[in-house]
Design an enzyme around this catalytic site. Structure first.
Site, PDB file in Angstrom:
ATOM      1  N   GLU A  82       0.849  -1.188   0.000  1.00  0.00           N
ATOM      2  CA  GLU A  82       0.000   0.000   0.000  1.00  0.00           C
ATOM      3  C   GLU A  82       0.887   1.241   0.000  1.00  0.00           C
ATOM      4  O   GLU A  82       1.794   1.366   0.818  1.00  0.00           O
ATOM      5  CB  GLU A  82      -0.898  -0.021   1.248  1.00  0.00           C
ATOM      6  CG  GLU A  82      -1.609   1.267   1.577  1.00  0.00           C
ATOM      7  CD  GLU A  82      -2.543   1.730   0.481  1.00  0.00           C
ATOM      8  OE1 GLU A  82      -2.466   2.919   0.122  1.00  0.00           O
ATOM      9  OE2 GLU A  82      -3.345   0.906  -0.020  1.00  0.00           O
ATOM     10  N   THR A 107     -10.219   5.396  -1.703  1.00  0.00           N
ATOM     11  CA  THR A 107     -11.654   5.295  -1.979  1.00  0.00           C
ATOM     12  C   THR A 107     -12.442   4.765  -0.781  1.00  0.00           C
ATOM     13  O   THR A 107     -13.546   5.230  -0.493  1.00  0.00           O
ATOM     14  CB  THR A 107     -11.884   4.380  -3.201  1.00  0.00           C
ATOM     15  OG1 THR A 107     -11.259   4.976  -4.338  1.00  0.00           O
ATOM     16  CG2 THR A 107     -13.354   4.200  -3.480  1.00  0.00           C
ATOM     17  N   SER A 130     -20.456   6.280   0.925  1.00  0.00           N
ATOM     18  CA  SER A 130     -21.748   6.439   1.604  1.00  0.00           C
ATOM     19  C   SER A 130     -21.958   5.475   2.761  1.00  0.00           C
ATOM     20  O   SER A 130     -22.881   5.665   3.560  1.00  0.00           O
ATOM     21  CB  SER A 130     -22.891   6.254   0.594  1.00  0.00           C
ATOM     22  OG  SER A 130     -22.729   7.101  -0.513  1.00  0.00           O
ATOM     23  N   HIS A 143     -26.024  -1.998  -0.222  1.00  0.00           N
ATOM     24  CA  HIS A 143     -27.096  -1.940  -1.205  1.00  0.00           C
ATOM     25  C   HIS A 143     -27.831  -3.276  -1.297  1.00  0.00           C
ATOM     26  O   HIS A 143     -27.230  -4.344  -1.169  1.00  0.00           O
ATOM     27  CB  HIS A 143     -26.530  -1.582  -2.574  1.00  0.00           C
ATOM     28  CG  HIS A 143     -25.990  -0.188  -2.650  1.00  0.00           C
ATOM     29  ND1 HIS A 143     -26.807   0.907  -2.794  1.00  0.00           N
ATOM     30  CD2 HIS A 143     -24.710   0.289  -2.589  1.00  0.00           C
ATOM     31  CE1 HIS A 143     -26.063   2.002  -2.830  1.00  0.00           C
ATOM     32  NE2 HIS A 143     -24.787   1.659  -2.700  1.00  0.00           N
ATOM     33  N   LYS A 198     -26.530   6.472  -8.583  1.00  0.00           N
ATOM     34  CA  LYS A 198     -27.721   6.373  -7.743  1.00  0.00           C
ATOM     35  C   LYS A 198     -28.195   7.716  -7.217  1.00  0.00           C
ATOM     36  O   LYS A 198     -29.185   7.786  -6.509  1.00  0.00           O
ATOM     37  CB  LYS A 198     -27.432   5.415  -6.582  1.00  0.00           C
ATOM     38  CG  LYS A 198     -27.057   4.009  -7.040  1.00  0.00           C
ATOM     39  CD  LYS A 198     -26.665   3.117  -5.890  1.00  0.00           C
ATOM     40  CE  LYS A 198     -26.371   1.703  -6.365  1.00  0.00           C
ATOM     41  NZ  LYS A 198     -25.165   1.622  -7.204  1.00  0.00           N
ATOM     42  N   ARG A 204     -14.540   7.440  -6.897  1.00  0.00           N
ATOM     43  CA  ARG A 204     -14.935   6.082  -7.278  1.00  0.00           C
ATOM     44  C   ARG A 204     -14.209   5.689  -8.563  1.00  0.00           C
ATOM     45  O   ARG A 204     -13.965   6.525  -9.438  1.00  0.00           O
ATOM     46  CB  ARG A 204     -16.444   6.014  -7.525  1.00  0.00           C
ATOM     47  CG  ARG A 204     -17.285   6.145  -6.283  1.00  0.00           C
ATOM     48  CD  ARG A 204     -17.932   7.496  -6.163  1.00  0.00           C
ATOM     49  NE  ARG A 204     -19.142   7.639  -6.946  1.00  0.00           N
ATOM     50  CZ  ARG A 204     -19.835   8.771  -7.023  1.00  0.00           C
ATOM     51  NH1 ARG A 204     -19.436   9.852  -6.372  1.00  0.00           N
ATOM     52  NH2 ARG A 204     -20.923   8.847  -7.768  1.00  0.00           N
ATOM     53  N   ILE A 259     -14.005  -1.235  -9.233  1.00  0.00           N
ATOM     54  CA  ILE A 259     -14.894  -1.516  -8.084  1.00  0.00           C
ATOM     55  C   ILE A 259     -15.490  -0.204  -7.573  1.00  0.00           C
ATOM     56  O   ILE A 259     -15.000   0.420  -6.637  1.00  0.00           O
ATOM     57  CB  ILE A 259     -14.133  -2.261  -6.966  1.00  0.00           C
ATOM     58  CG1 ILE A 259     -13.384  -3.459  -7.538  1.00  0.00           C
ATOM     59  CG2 ILE A 259     -15.114  -2.714  -5.891  1.00  0.00           C
ATOM     60  CD1 ILE A 259     -14.247  -4.493  -8.226  1.00  0.00           C
ATOM     61  N   CYS A 297     -16.531  15.358  22.008  1.00  0.00           N
ATOM     62  CA  CYS A 297     -17.695  15.255  21.119  1.00  0.00           C
ATOM     63  C   CYS A 297     -18.186  13.815  20.992  1.00  0.00           C
ATOM     64  O   CYS A 297     -19.387  13.549  20.989  1.00  0.00           O
ATOM     65  CB  CYS A 297     -17.355  15.803  19.742  1.00  0.00           C
ATOM     66  SG  CYS A 297     -16.913  17.548  19.698  1.00  0.00           S
ATOM     67  N   CYS A 348      -9.500  17.815  20.560  1.00  0.00           N
ATOM     68  CA  CYS A 348      -8.762  16.604  20.926  1.00  0.00           C
ATOM     69  C   CYS A 348      -7.465  16.377  20.175  1.00  0.00           C
ATOM     70  O   CYS A 348      -6.639  15.567  20.604  1.00  0.00           O
ATOM     71  CB  CYS A 348      -9.653  15.369  20.784  1.00  0.00           C
ATOM     72  SG  CYS A 348     -10.155  15.005  19.082  1.00  0.00           S
TER      73      CYS A 348
END
Length: 483
Positions: free
Chosen positions: A31, A40, A45, A49, A249, A310, A335, A401, A441
């Protein structure tokens, strides 16, 4: 020589790593970022789905439906937040009724459990704050919400606990075929492997095209979001969509598993693969479209906005498996949505393909369960008091918070693939995700990170190399007065 190298420690790469750790294989995940869940996977969201809007017979439809079916059991095995809250796809006019009916028929073809069309009266009984303009909706009870960070980190931690090696700050610059497999050239040197799994998100086409003449092309599709404070978290219970367009969507309104309300995303194609900038126009579009679904949204309670990217492949489909001219190279490319939902199924599918080539023995020590960071708020008053007596750090609130304690932050640092930056702590504990957005914080979290890693606070970053928290004259002054 590795058996498998996976490029990318997002949710797809981590899910594949976890499935492959069931076998006696030498596996590495490489990575370029400083942590898992850095691109990503960190900005989406968080929706599970139902699969209703996938074209029947496509790879997307199959992976979406299988992933949805696996999600509840997986969330219990790996201890990440998930809730099956159901979803509604709104229709605002009789002219659009045929499109709504077509979507419903598509859901039937995909065998989505329990879907039905609800008319205006029932719709407003289900969600009283829905716009009066909405005349009907498709209701999908198997829709859900998940913590995308929690899910990604859970896959990765479980993979690491089962022997998978993770190499961060490691960027692939070239791939070439050799008789035994592939050589990957990175900024940290060359690595050899029998198989490559390409789960590199918006960069997956670059790696695919290094080994195959059958070229693919990915366009970064940016999506902007707004997040509301938890005081607005009860406005809707279900995920509220509008009828989809050719770009996706559309803008949704959804509760999150942590009690906020999320609005977005937009859909804007970009030539810059590194850009995740928000725009005034994009955020205004999010607000305007979201208020069409839920007019009473308290926009003054937005606590942050962000943008995700995306990986939209030109063919609009998931690309899974070996190119014909590159045996031993396995793509998990393109993806995009419903990618998060699909990752449990994609992980199983790619692992099955790899094992079909390598024929490994099962890992007798594989442990498929993982325990997440303890949240003291889930304990009884008596149990929490006992915990503080045994571990006083759990009595020291660091993030007011989100009421995150020092004990949780210490756990985030010292567990497998422990956090090394403020964003790493944030994604694991939510310290800094609340109303003040780290205003209170962050200095305290920096102090804990410096103490636990025995480094200077000057070396603490927000998200890895190039993201120093202390800069300019302040940094110069500290360097001058430090012993």
């Amino acid at each position: 020589m590795y058996d498998v190298i996976i490029i990318g420690a997002g949710v797809t790469g981590s899910a594949i790593a976890r499935e492959l750790s069931r076998y006696q294989l030498k596996i590495s995940v490489i990575e370029k970022g400083e942590d898992v869940c850095c691109e990503t996977s960190k900005a989406n969201s968080g929706i599970v789905h139902s699969g209703i809007d996938c074209k029947p017979g496509t790879v997307k439809a199959r992976m979406n439906i299988l992933g949805n079916e696996k999600m509840e059991a997986l969330s219990k095995e790996l201890d990440f937040p998930f809730k099956q809250n159901g979803s509604l796809i709104l229709c605002f006019s009789e002219e659009d009724r045929p499109r709504l009916n077509q979507l419903y028929e598509q859901g039937i073809a995909n065998r989505i459990p329990g879907i039905r069309i609800v008319e205006k009266e029932e719709l407003h009984n289900l969600e009283p704050n829905i716009s009066d303009e909405a005349i009907a909706a498709v209701y999908a009870p198997t829709g859900g919400i998940v913590c995308p960070f929690g899910m990604n980190i859970a896959f990765a931690e479980n993979a690491a606990e089962n022997g998978v090696e993770f190499l961060f700050h490691t960027e692939v610059t070239d791939i070439r075929k050799i008789p035994q497999g592939y050589v990957l050239t990175t900024n940290e040197g060359e690595l050899q492997t029998r198989c490559v799994v390409n789960a590199a998100g918006i960069h997956a086409d670059k790696f695919h095209n290094m080994v195959s003449e059958h070229q693919i092309h990915i366009t970064p599709r940016l999506g902007e979001y707004c997040l509301l404070d938890k005081t607005a978290g009860k406005l809707v219970e279900k995920t509220i969509f509008q009828l989809p367009t050719r770009l996706g969507k559309g803008v949704l309104v959804t509760p999150t598993v942590h009690g906020n309300i999320l609005m977005g995303p937009t859909a804007r194609d970009s030539d810059d693969r590194e850009s995740t900038d928000t725009t005034a126009e994009g955020l205004a579009q999010v607000i305007e479209s979201a208020k069409r679904s839920v007019p009473v949204l308290p926009i003054r309670q937005i606590i942050t906005s962000f943008c995700g990217s995306r990986a939209h492949e030109d063919g609009g489909e998931f690309i899974l498996g070996e190119p014909e001219d590159a045996p031993g190279f396995f793509d998990a490319a393109g993806i995009e949505s419903p990618g998060l939902t699909s990752t449990p199924a994609i992980g199983c599918y790619i692992a099955e393909l790899v094992c079909g080539l390598l024929s490994p023995a099962e890992n007798p020590n594989f442990n498929g369960r993982r325990t997440g960071i303890l949240d003291p708020k889930t304990l009884s008053k008596e149990a929490y008091a006992q915990l503080i007596r045994e571990q006083p750090a759990y009595g020291n609130i660091i993030c007011r918070c989100e009421t995150v304690t020092e004990g949780e932050i210490l756990d985030a640092i010292h567990r497998p693939l422990g956090a090394r930056s403020l964003d790493g702590i944030k994604r694991r504990t939510r310290a800094g995700m609340g109303r003040c957005q780290s205003g209170f914080c962050s200095p305290k979290v920096m102090e804990i990170l410096a103490r636990e890693y025995h480094i200077s606070p000057l070396d603490i970053t927000k998200s890895g190399n190039g993201a120093d928290m202390i800069v300019g004259r302040t940094k110069e002054y500290i360097q001058e007065v430090s012993p």
